[in-house]
Design an enzyme around this catalytic site. Structure first.
Site, PDB file in Angstrom:
ATOM      1  N   HIS A  49       0.809  -1.221   0.000  1.00 36.74           N
ATOM      2  CA  HIS A  49       0.000   0.000   0.000  1.00 36.74           C
ATOM      3  C   HIS A  49       0.841   1.268   0.000  1.00 36.74           C
ATOM      4  O   HIS A  49       0.274   2.372  -0.022  1.00 36.74           O
ATOM      5  CB  HIS A  49      -0.939   0.013   1.204  1.00 36.74           C
ATOM      6  CG  HIS A  49      -2.050  -0.980   1.123  1.00 36.74           C
ATOM      7  ND1 HIS A  49      -2.956  -0.995   0.096  1.00 36.74           N
ATOM      8  CD2 HIS A  49      -2.398  -2.017   1.943  1.00 36.74           C
ATOM      9  CE1 HIS A  49      -3.828  -1.981   0.281  1.00 36.74           C
ATOM     10  NE2 HIS A  49      -3.502  -2.619   1.391  1.00 36.74           N
ATOM     11  N   GLU A 148      -5.961 -11.615   7.443  1.00 32.89           N
ATOM     12  CA  GLU A 148      -6.673 -10.339   7.509  1.00 32.89           C
ATOM     13  C   GLU A 148      -8.064 -10.406   6.883  1.00 32.89           C
ATOM     14  O   GLU A 148      -8.610  -9.380   6.457  1.00 32.89           O
ATOM     15  CB  GLU A 148      -5.835  -9.228   6.861  1.00 32.89           C
ATOM     16  CG  GLU A 148      -5.206  -9.590   5.529  1.00 32.89           C
ATOM     17  CD  GLU A 148      -4.198  -8.557   5.055  1.00 32.89           C
ATOM     18  OE1 GLU A 148      -4.213  -7.417   5.555  1.00 32.89           O
ATOM     19  OE2 GLU A 148      -3.390  -8.887   4.176  1.00 32.89           O
ATOM     20  N   ASP A 174      -7.770  -4.542   7.307  1.00 28.16           N
ATOM     21  CA  ASP A 174      -8.507  -5.371   6.357  1.00 28.16           C
ATOM     22  C   ASP A 174      -9.408  -6.365   7.073  1.00 28.16           C
ATOM     23  O   ASP A 174     -10.486  -6.718   6.567  1.00 28.16           O
ATOM     24  CB  ASP A 174      -7.534  -6.112   5.435  1.00 28.16           C
ATOM     25  CG  ASP A 174      -7.152  -5.285   4.225  1.00 28.16           C
ATOM     26  OD1 ASP A 174      -7.884  -4.328   3.904  1.00 28.16           O
ATOM     27  OD2 ASP A 174      -6.122  -5.577   3.594  1.00 28.16           O
TER      28      ASP A 174
END
Length: 278
Positions: A49, A148, A174
């Site tokens: 990310h 997650e 997440d």
């Protein structure tokens, strides 16, 4: 970066330390160097990310002293993503969105050289001392897989039982999205995290978790998690800038307005060749 003669990350985990890591997403090599001066237990570069590219990732790992291990959260569970992070000198990888034992085995396979795995030999740093690197890598490299999602929680014990998985790392954000609890980390979220932690304990596999504050990191350490996040670059910079800006504005409101200086100090510009500036 990984020193094949002194693999710091593996040593710290084997002796039972809980690692407080600094998490970096902004893709800045200079900021990585500054973070390393704080002497954290480890540094994580977030490629999934974050703003890291191959060259900047390699450069960032290079500015961190070898006694501070660097892990990379790779973009995906693939041989290319995992191999590039390890070739850059990372001592460990954090592989996102692992939901099954089969996916966990895929991550381990990509991180190990033949005959134990399928990692390709190469990279700039490993080739500097490739014989020693290969001999050390399979033992030294730490493979963390992220649970997650709700499906990952359900399969947590099978994932933790996979040979070669060193740590299950809980991706709390997440996980909240998957459970439908976002933006609140409510009781359902805590129960899911506890299930993953218990599954890891049952399989004698280390468990880590993302924490969004120093207090949370301390609390998770007390509960037996072996890797937590003490700071991340976006929060540190964002909060620091906001604090400075709001503090300056608050003082301005509290203080009386200062008188303007006379012309010529820094008010009206001085004449130029006998004429005023336009």
């Amino acid at each position: 970066m990984l020193d094949p003669h002194r693999p710091t990350l593996r040593y710290r985990l084997d002796k039972g330390d809980t690692l407080g890591v600094i998490w970096l997403a902004l893709g800045s090599v200079a900021l990585t160097e500054i973070a390393a001066r704080a002497r954290p237990d480890a540094i994580v570069l977030d490629v999934q990310h974050g703003l890291w590219e191959r060259a900047s990732m390699e450069a960032a790992i290079g500015v961190v002293p070898s006694d501070i291990p660097v892990l990379v959260r790779v973009a995906e569970n693939s041989p290319v993503a995992i191999g590039q992070a390890l070739d850059a000198g990372a001592e460990g990888v954090i592989v996102p969105l692992v939901e099954t034992a089969k996916q966990a085995r895929r991550a381990v396979d990509a991180a190990r050289y033949p005959p134990r795995g399928s990692r390709s030999g190469g990279g700039i740093r490993p080739l500097g001392d490739f014989v020693d690197y290969v001999h050390a890598a399979d033992r030294a490299i730490v493979v963390c897989v992220m649970v997650e999602t709700a499906k990952g929680v359900k399969n947590a014990r099978d994932i933790a039982a996979v040979e070669g998985v060193d740590m299950v790392f809980i991706g709390t954000g997440d996980l909240a999205l998957s459970l439908g609890t976002f933006p609140n980390f409510d009781a359902r979220h805590e129960v899911a995290c506890s299930k993953v932690h218990a599954a890891c304990q049952a399989e004698y596999t280390l468990c880590g978790t993302f924490t969004g504050s120093l207090d949370a990191a301390r609390a998770k350490r007390e509960r037996g998690y072996r890797m937590v996040v003490t700071a991340n670059d976006m929060d540190v910079l964002g909060k620091g800038f906001a604090q400075a800006t709001s503090g300056f504005a608050a003082r301005e409101k509290a203080a009386p307005a200062a008188a303007l200086p006379p012309d010529g100090v820094y008010g009206a510009p001085p004449a130029l060749n006998g004429e005023a500036r336009p």
